[in-house]
Motif scaffolding. Structure first.
Motif, PDB file in Angstrom:
ATOM      1  N   GLN A 200       0.850  -1.180   0.000  1.00 44.95           N
ATOM      2  CA  GLN A 200       0.000   0.000   0.000  1.00 44.95           C
ATOM      3  C   GLN A 200       0.889   1.234   0.000  1.00 44.95           C
ATOM      4  O   GLN A 200       2.042   1.186   0.449  1.00 44.95           O
ATOM      5  CB  GLN A 200      -0.900   0.021   1.247  1.00 44.95           C
ATOM      6  CG  GLN A 200      -1.844  -1.152   1.381  1.00 44.95           C
ATOM      7  CD  GLN A 200      -3.081  -1.009   0.532  1.00 44.95           C
ATOM      8  OE1 GLN A 200      -3.619   0.095   0.382  1.00 44.95           O
ATOM      9  NE2 GLN A 200      -3.568  -2.110  -0.017  1.00 44.95           N
ATOM     10  N   VAL A 201       0.351   2.365  -0.468  1.00 47.53           N
ATOM     11  CA  VAL A 201       1.135   3.590  -0.524  1.00 47.53           C
ATOM     12  C   VAL A 201       0.250   4.788  -0.221  1.00 47.53           C
ATOM     13  O   VAL A 201      -0.943   4.809  -0.581  1.00 47.53           O
ATOM     14  CB  VAL A 201       1.816   3.764  -1.898  1.00 47.53           C
ATOM     15  CG1 VAL A 201       0.794   3.861  -3.025  1.00 47.53           C
ATOM     16  CG2 VAL A 201       2.745   4.979  -1.905  1.00 47.53           C
ATOM     17  N   ALA A 202       0.827   5.752   0.476  1.00 50.15           N
ATOM     18  CA  ALA A 202       0.186   7.054   0.683  1.00 50.15           C
ATOM     19  C   ALA A 202       1.096   8.121   0.090  1.00 50.15           C
ATOM     20  O   ALA A 202       2.315   8.070   0.273  1.00 50.15           O
ATOM     21  CB  ALA A 202      -0.048   7.322   2.163  1.00 50.15           C
ATOM     22  N   VAL A 203       0.510   9.061  -0.614  1.00 57.10           N
ATOM     23  CA  VAL A 203       1.257  10.168  -1.215  1.00 57.10           C
ATOM     24  C   VAL A 203       0.984  11.417  -0.382  1.00 57.10           C
ATOM     25  O   VAL A 203      -0.177  11.777  -0.151  1.00 57.10           O
ATOM     26  CB  VAL A 203       0.835  10.393  -2.674  1.00 57.10           C
ATOM     27  CG1 VAL A 203       1.657  11.518  -3.297  1.00 57.10           C
ATOM     28  CG2 VAL A 203       0.975   9.108  -3.485  1.00 57.10           C
ATOM     29  N   MET A 204       2.070  12.068   0.066  1.00 54.73           N
ATOM     30  CA  MET A 204       1.921  13.261   0.906  1.00 54.73           C
ATOM     31  C   MET A 204       2.392  14.513   0.184  1.00 54.73           C
ATOM     32  O   MET A 204       3.328  14.471  -0.618  1.00 54.73           O
ATOM     33  CB  MET A 204       2.707  13.095   2.212  1.00 54.73           C
ATOM     34  CG  MET A 204       2.157  12.031   3.141  1.00 54.73           C
ATOM     35  SD  MET A 204       2.882  12.113   4.807  1.00 54.73           S
ATOM     36  CE  MET A 204       2.183  13.669   5.404  1.00 54.73           C
ATOM     37  N   GLU A 205       1.727  15.603   0.493  1.00 54.12           N
ATOM     38  CA  GLU A 205       2.110  16.911  -0.036  1.00 54.12           C
ATOM     39  C   GLU A 205       1.664  17.972   0.973  1.00 54.12           C
ATOM     40  O   GLU A 205       0.514  17.959   1.424  1.00 54.12           O
ATOM     41  CB  GLU A 205       1.449  17.163  -1.393  1.00 54.12           C
ATOM     42  CG  GLU A 205       1.896  18.445  -2.070  1.00 54.12           C
ATOM     43  CD  GLU A 205       1.280  18.614  -3.452  1.00 54.12           C
ATOM     44  OE1 GLU A 205       1.964  19.149  -4.335  1.00 54.12           O
ATOM     45  OE2 GLU A 205       0.111  18.213  -3.636  1.00 54.12           O
ATOM     46  N   ASP A 206       2.590  18.854   1.347  1.00 55.45           N
ATOM     47  CA  ASP A 206       2.284  19.946   2.274  1.00 55.45           C
ATOM     48  C   ASP A 206       1.640  19.452   3.572  1.00 55.45           C
ATOM     49  O   ASP A 206       0.690  20.059   4.080  1.00 55.45           O
ATOM     50  CB  ASP A 206       1.370  20.981   1.607  1.00 55.45           C
ATOM     51  CG  ASP A 206       2.059  21.698   0.456  1.00 55.45           C
ATOM     52  OD1 ASP A 206       3.293  21.847   0.508  1.00 55.45           O
ATOM     53  OD2 ASP A 206       1.355  22.101  -0.489  1.00 55.45           O
ATOM     54  N   GLY A 207       2.139  18.331   4.090  1.00 58.74           N
ATOM     55  CA  GLY A 207       1.657  17.828   5.368  1.00 58.74           C
ATOM     56  C   GLY A 207       0.377  17.031   5.318  1.00 58.74           C
ATOM     57  O   GLY A 207      -0.090  16.539   6.350  1.00 58.74           O
ATOM     58  N   ARG A 208      -0.189  16.879   4.126  1.00 51.70           N
ATOM     59  CA  ARG A 208      -1.450  16.140   3.971  1.00 51.70           C
ATOM     60  C   ARG A 208      -1.241  14.862   3.160  1.00 51.70           C
ATOM     61  O   ARG A 208      -0.369  14.801   2.304  1.00 51.70           O
ATOM     62  CB  ARG A 208      -2.493  16.994   3.251  1.00 51.70           C
ATOM     63  CG  ARG A 208      -2.957  18.217   4.017  1.00 51.70           C
ATOM     64  CD  ARG A 208      -4.086  18.910   3.265  1.00 51.70           C
ATOM     65  NE  ARG A 208      -4.675  20.004   4.032  1.00 51.70           N
ATOM     66  CZ  ARG A 208      -4.263  21.250   3.986  1.00 51.70           C
ATOM     67  NH1 ARG A 208      -3.239  21.584   3.192  1.00 51.70           N
ATOM     68  NH2 ARG A 208      -4.836  22.187   4.714  1.00 51.70           N
ATOM     69  N   VAL A 209      -2.075  13.874   3.419  1.00 50.54           N
ATOM     70  CA  VAL A 209      -2.150  12.701   2.548  1.00 50.54           C
ATOM     71  C   VAL A 209      -3.131  13.046   1.436  1.00 50.54           C
ATOM     72  O   VAL A 209      -4.326  13.244   1.683  1.00 50.54           O
ATOM     73  CB  VAL A 209      -2.620  11.453   3.318  1.00 50.54           C
ATOM     74  CG1 VAL A 209      -2.874  10.302   2.353  1.00 50.54           C
ATOM     75  CG2 VAL A 209      -1.579  11.052   4.358  1.00 50.54           C
ATOM     76  N   VAL A 210      -2.633  13.139   0.210  1.00 50.87           N
ATOM     77  CA  VAL A 210      -3.487  13.563  -0.906  1.00 50.87           C
ATOM     78  C   VAL A 210      -4.014  12.381  -1.702  1.00 50.87           C
ATOM     79  O   VAL A 210      -4.949  12.535  -2.496  1.00 50.87           O
ATOM     80  CB  VAL A 210      -2.723  14.532  -1.838  1.00 50.87           C
ATOM     81  CG1 VAL A 210      -2.368  15.810  -1.104  1.00 50.87           C
ATOM     82  CG2 VAL A 210      -1.461  13.880  -2.411  1.00 50.87           C
TER      83      VAL A 210
END
Length: 348
Positions: free
Chosen positions: A213-223
């Motif tokens: 599984q993968v989570a993509v983060m940007e600016d402190g959020r999971v997008v």
């Protein structure tokens, strides 16, 4: 799904010299027990901060972090120390004790946990064999290669038989071949010991090769998050598409597209390819049916988790009405993107 780790509305704000910075913003994720979960993002996305909340090296400003059902962010003292013994961690800079040999580096957390010297020796020998460094037990870190140092780091992280292993950019300082060897070792840790692995990286190929599984983060959020196959085969957010395109090169850049247009004068379309339960040669069948010729000019198909996915840029030749009819039928089978040198419009 039984959760090994759960982030409930986790936020983290750092304050320095009267100025505040939100490193994490309302993160909600679950990591299932026994899986390999990757967190990817560019520098400053918040991924390492999130990882460090799992063993309470960072405590969230808002929300909760639960590890095996316990709110680790609320533990202190002895309870926190005991909880941390069930969580191993490996780092990019290895963090080995330079004044101690390989055996002593692995035995160190065992002695801190109260094991006798004999017990620590037995466990260290077991782990050295597991990571393939039995012949390096008496060597000091400055005599080891980067890959060997990281193997020691993995062995040390496994010393107390943890349920969870955290990996913070553990392969970033390694060459591609050594990275592959370390990833194989982590895969064995998961397969043979059943350890849940949570890893953060900016290397999307590490996620592709290792994670479930993968989570993509940007600016402190999971997008964006989901199975590696789903995120790789159909990324929904711009940041996820940038990561995926950096390793798969399935779709032409604007410059490449302009070059293709100078050579290929037919209608260009991009076809999304996913794992199919049929061997229907839909492209050639539909082209024949409408009297249209085709030419594959860019793209490719990859395999991930034993499933196929990819994108093909196809040139179609024929009279306008026939090509329109062929594209309409293709849309009934797969996702189609009509391509023009000046603009790209997605049509489902």
């Amino acid at each position: 799904m039984t959760s090994a780790i759960r982030f409930d509305g986790v936020g983290k704000t750092f304050t320095t010299r009267g100025r505040s910075f939100e490193a994490l913003r309302d993160v909600n994720l679950e990591v299932a027990r026994g899986e390999i979960f990757g967190i990817v993002g560019y520098s400053g996305a918040g991924k390492s901060t999130l990882l460090r909340t799992v063993n309470a090296l960072e405590r969230p400003t808002t929300g909760r972090v639960l590890v095996e059902g316990r709110e680790i962010s609320a533990l202190t003292g002895r309870e926190l120390g005991q909880a941390r013994q069930r969580i191993g961690m490996i780092f990019q800079p290895f963090n080995l004790l330079q004044s101690r040999n390989v055996y002593q580096n692995i035995a160190y957390p065992l002695r801190l946990a109260g094991l006798t010297q004999a017990e620590a020796l037995d466990r260290a020998e077991e782990l050295l064999e597991f990571v393939g460094l039995s012949d390096k037990a008496l060597q000091y870190p400055n005599r080891l290669s980067g890959g060997q140092k990281q193997r020691v780091g993995v062995a040390r992280a496994l010393a107390n038989r943890p349920d969870i292993l955290l990996s913070d950019e553990a392969t970033s300082a390694l060459d591609p071949q050594t990275t592959g060897e370390v990833l194989d070792l982590l895969r064995r840790v998961n397969d043979e010991y059943g350890v849940t692995i949570l890893l953060v990286t900016h290397e999307i190929d590490v996620i592709r090769d290792l994670a479930h599984q993968v989570a993509v983060m940007e600016d402190g959020r999971v997008v964006e998050h989901g199975s590696v196959y789903d995120v790789f085969s159909a990324p929904r957010t711009p940041v996820a598409r940038r990561f995926v395109s950096s390793v798969l090169h399935r779709e032409p850049s604007a410059e490449t597209l302009a070059g293709l247009r100078e050579v290929h004068r037919g209608r260009l379309v991009q076809l999304h390819v996913q794992n199919r339960e049929t061997n229907d040669p839909f492209l050639s069948r539909i082209a024949r049916h409408h009297g249209v010729d085709f030419n594959i000019v860019y793209g490719g198909v990859s395999e991930l988790q034993s499933r196929l996915f990819g994108s093909l840029t196809v040139e179609l030749f024929g009279d306008h009405a026939s090509v329109d009819a062929a594209i309409a039928e293709l849309r009934e089978t797969t996702s189609v993107v009509e391509v023009d040198a000046r603009e790209v419009s997605r049509v489902r």
